[in-house]
Scaffold this active site. Structure first.
Site, mmCIF file in Angstrom:
data_model
loop_
_atom_site.group_PDB
_atom_site.id
_atom_site.type_symbol
_atom_site.label_atom_id
_atom_site.label_comp_id
_atom_site.label_asym_id
_atom_site.label_seq_id
_atom_site.Cartn_x
_atom_site.Cartn_y
_atom_site.Cartn_z
ATOM 1 N N LYS A 13 0.835 -1.211 0.000
ATOM 2 C CA LYS A 13 0.000 0.000 0.000
ATOM 3 C C LYS A 13 0.864 1.253 0.000
ATOM 4 O O LYS A 13 0.610 2.191 -0.740
ATOM 5 C CB LYS A 13 -0.903 0.055 1.239
ATOM 6 C CG LYS A 13 -1.875 -1.085 1.382
ATOM 7 C CD LYS A 13 -2.784 -0.884 2.585
ATOM 8 C CE LYS A 13 -2.074 -0.867 3.925
ATOM 9 N NZ LYS A 13 -1.566 -2.172 4.393
ATOM 10 N N ARG A 88 -9.711 0.870 9.120
ATOM 11 C CA ARG A 88 -9.307 -0.519 9.341
ATOM 12 C C ARG A 88 -10.406 -1.319 10.016
ATOM 13 O O ARG A 88 -10.230 -2.504 10.251
ATOM 14 C CB ARG A 88 -8.096 -0.519 10.275
ATOM 15 C CG ARG A 88 -6.787 -0.917 9.637
ATOM 16 C CD ARG A 88 -5.745 -0.721 10.722
ATOM 17 N NE ARG A 88 -4.541 -1.437 10.494
ATOM 18 C CZ ARG A 88 -3.451 -0.924 9.949
ATOM 19 N NH1 ARG A 88 -3.444 0.302 9.499
ATOM 20 N NH2 ARG A 88 -2.372 -1.646 9.845
ATOM 21 N N ARG A 124 11.723 -10.201 4.667
ATOM 22 C CA ARG A 124 12.784 -9.687 3.797
ATOM 23 C C ARG A 124 13.021 -8.184 4.071
ATOM 24 O O ARG A 124 14.138 -7.711 4.131
ATOM 25 C CB ARG A 124 12.408 -9.911 2.327
ATOM 26 C CG ARG A 124 13.621 -10.028 1.431
ATOM 27 C CD ARG A 124 13.286 -10.320 -0.029
ATOM 28 N NE ARG A 124 12.176 -11.233 -0.209
ATOM 29 C CZ ARG A 124 11.095 -10.966 -0.959
ATOM 30 N NH1 ARG A 124 10.974 -9.817 -1.573
ATOM 31 N NH2 ARG A 124 10.135 -11.859 -1.083
ATOM 32 N N ARG A 148 -1.095 -9.134 13.288
ATOM 33 C CA ARG A 148 -1.577 -8.099 12.355
ATOM 34 C C ARG A 148 -2.380 -8.736 11.222
ATOM 35 O O ARG A 148 -3.409 -8.208 10.797
ATOM 36 C CB ARG A 148 -0.397 -7.289 11.794
ATOM 37 C CG ARG A 148 0.112 -6.236 12.786
ATOM 38 C CD ARG A 148 1.598 -5.957 12.617
ATOM 39 N NE ARG A 148 1.953 -5.369 11.359
ATOM 40 C CZ ARG A 148 3.184 -5.445 10.808
ATOM 41 N NH1 ARG A 148 4.162 -6.088 11.436
ATOM 42 N NH2 ARG A 148 3.428 -4.882 9.652
HETATM 43 P P1 ADP Z 1 0.779 -2.601 8.633
HETATM 44 O O1 ADP Z 1 2.170 -2.787 8.119
HETATM 45 O O2 ADP Z 1 0.389 -3.702 9.598
HETATM 46 O O3 ADP Z 1 -0.239 -2.340 7.558
HETATM 47 P P2 ADP Z 1 0.720 0.212 9.628
HETATM 48 O O4 ADP Z 1 2.059 0.831 9.446
HETATM 49 O O5 ADP Z 1 -0.386 0.686 8.749
HETATM 50 O O6 ADP Z 1 0.893 -1.373 9.599
HETATM 51 O O7 ADP Z 1 0.239 0.385 11.164
HETATM 52 C C1 ADP Z 1 1.058 -0.054 12.227
HETATM 53 C C2 ADP Z 1 0.238 -0.152 13.519
HETATM 54 O O8 ADP Z 1 -0.345 1.124 13.823
HETATM 55 C C3 ADP Z 1 -0.959 -1.106 13.488
HETATM 56 O O9 ADP Z 1 -0.601 -2.460 13.736
HETATM 57 C C4 ADP Z 1 -1.808 -0.525 14.625
HETATM 58 O O10 ADP Z 1 -1.270 -0.829 15.901
HETATM 59 C C5 ADP Z 1 -1.631 0.975 14.411
HETATM 60 N N1 ADP Z 1 -2.642 1.532 13.471
HETATM 61 C C6 ADP Z 1 -2.400 2.112 12.269
HETATM 62 N N2 ADP Z 1 -3.547 2.483 11.673
HETATM 63 C C7 ADP Z 1 -4.547 2.123 12.517
HETATM 64 C C8 ADP Z 1 -5.960 2.197 12.473
HETATM 65 N N3 ADP Z 1 -6.602 2.732 11.408
HETATM 66 N N4 ADP Z 1 -6.672 1.719 13.516
HETATM 67 C C9 ADP Z 1 -6.061 1.183 14.587
HETATM 68 N N5 ADP Z 1 -4.732 1.052 14.703
HETATM 69 C C10 ADP Z 1 -3.963 1.521 13.682
#
Ligand code: ADP
Length: 195
Positions: A13, A88, A124, A148
């Protein structure tokens, strides 16, 4: 143009969002990046969410929705934005809709990738970061990653149907080469603009 990107961790993404953000000159709003900055800055919010983030749990809908509401209200997002990592949950999608009111979303772009590929990709990514002397994300370990992915399946995947019902969903196979995906997305967005 108001867009959201959907897809599990490691789907790509962020990579595609960066291309679209540049092409359409709209800010790329990654909630993960915003929250990681809060943690790094040691703010009150950062301190309250650090443990949940590290273990791969979602932070509460109200907390993240208030962060997003403030960010979208800034002048650079007035003409549009691209949300990466939000919504999310169905609750977050409903909140976003009420926040936008008549200024509706234009499209939800979903990158679909097989979970085994995701685990490989993230491992990786962590190994490459380490080898380059960089930092590895606190949640890029196998335990948090499994969490996750499982949270994605139960809480975020229902958004596919949510946006499909609204006629806003554009699904792509996220396993295709990066530049092919960017072309497909930009071609789809050009159709939106033509309306
Ligand atoms: P990923 O690589 O899992 O897609 P992100 O970088 O988007 O991870 O987000 C990392 C963490 O930040 C999530 O695992 C969560 O803890 C928190 N987070 C990010 N966006 C949200 C959201 N919309 N609602 C709840 N928690 C969020």
């Amino acid at each position: 143009m108001k867009l959201v990107f959907l897809g599990p961790p490691g789907a790509g993404k962020g990579t595609q969002a960066a291309v679209v953000s540049k092409e359409y000159r709209i800010p790329h709003l990654s909630t993960g990046d915003m929250l990681r900055s809060e943690v790094a800055a040691g703010s009150q919010l950062g301190a309250s969410i650090a443990d949940d983030m590290q273990s791969g749990k979602l932070i509460g809908d109200e907390t993240i929705s208030s962060v997003v509401a403030h960010r979208i209200a800034l002048p650079d997002a007035a003409a549009g934005f691209l949300l990466d990592g939000y919504p999310r949950t169905v609750g977050q999608a409903d909140f976003l809709e009420s926040l936008l009111g008549s200024a509706k979303l234009d499209l939800a772009i979903e990158l679909v990738v097989d979970p085994t590929i995701l685990i490989e990709r993230i491992q990786r990514r962590a190994a490459t970061a380490l080898a380059a002397g960089g930092a590895v994300r606190a949640d890029d370990n196998i335990e948090s990653l499994r969490k996750r992915l499982s949270i994605y399946q139960t809480q975020t995947a229902p958004l596919t149907e949510h946006y499909q019902r609204k006629g806003l969903l554009f699904r792509l196979n996220g396993d295709a080469p990066v530049s092919d995906l960017s072309h497909e997305i930009i071609r789809r967005l050009a159709l939106l603009r033509a309306w």
